[in-house]
Design a protein around this motif. Sequence first.
Motif: not given
Length: 325
Positions: A187-202
């Motif tokens: 999981g340390q590579y989270e930001e290299l490939l992601h969709v930044p927002s999801g259902v719980s992020k405010r």
Amino acid sequence: MNQRIYSRIIGTGGYLPEKVVTNFDLEKIVETSDAWIRERTGIEERRIAADDQTTCDLAEKASIEALKMAAINSQELDLIIVATTTPDKTFPSTACLLQTRLGNRCAPAFDIQAVCTGFVYALSVADQFIQTGMAKKVLVVGAETLSRITNWEDRNTCVLFGDGAGAVILEASTKPGILSTHIHADGQYEELLHVPSGVSKRPLTDDIAERTMSMKGNEVFKVAVNTLSSIASETLEANGMVKEDLDWLVPHQANMRIIMATAKKLKLRDDQTVITVNKHANTSSASVPMALNEAIRDGRIQRGQTLLLEAFGGGFTWGSALIKY
Ligand code: COA
């Protein structure tokens, strides 16, 4: 000693939406070119779901094909797993929606989210259920409408992805089938490939960049090539096999250059590697089962052959399955 129970593939299916989007079509919406996309990725075209088509619609079509090939009806399934990153709803799971569509009434059904490695993760979970006697006939699907989380103004990502679904039916058997599966995450590579927002992020956002895929392509590329090479070695070693024992590589279809680097490390000829990336682009969890389905249906993959399936995706996640078909 108890005889080992294997998960044997008895049916496969695939479905691609009708709408074809070529590289030339993309030239009209972002600053790119057919030549650039082909050279860097091997992609020529991709399929995009119609506005009223959902991931479950694609999964249903692929599953019906797989059930037909397996010559079983949906009530015989005692487990349904859907790998997807683009579910129809936050809940119920796409697997529950699919179960009802197929007319199955009480098999456990759940989704797995491991992005492009999702199908290999799902296959690994299904295999554990079969080996322990918890399930006898399992439907494993990889289905995606990645076009829904694609920013069509971002040339770094929009040229790479497509929609589709692939399905496999596994049956408990004393004949060899899945020999081993290997799954990992970091999981340390989270930001290299992601969709930044999801259902719980405010706060909730309308910003397109927050709701669509963001990728540092060249950094992903490097980790993918190294990781896929190491998981191939891990898989062969775990089975006491060598490269020459493989008949087929059925890789995740992200990029022709990544696929060819893995095939070269495994000393496989081009005609031992299943390629669909040119026509499908990267369909995330659907890419491996669709490639497998194509090569089984057109007769390239034959009973008794040894297949290495591998995938790499956001997380990062990665995994493999060694299969005697
Ligand atoms: N059309 C034209 N030019 C593009 C482009 C496009 N669609 N996308 C990026 N570029 C440009 C960049 O802006 C950059 O321009 P600059 O040099 O002026 O800054 C240039 O091309 C090179 O970009 P770079 O990212 O270094 O290219 P690359 O050779 O690494 O190829 C990818 C980019 C995305 C094709 C490649 O990195 C890749 O496939 N990575 C893995 C992605 C992947 O598989 N993700 C999913 C994993 S499951």
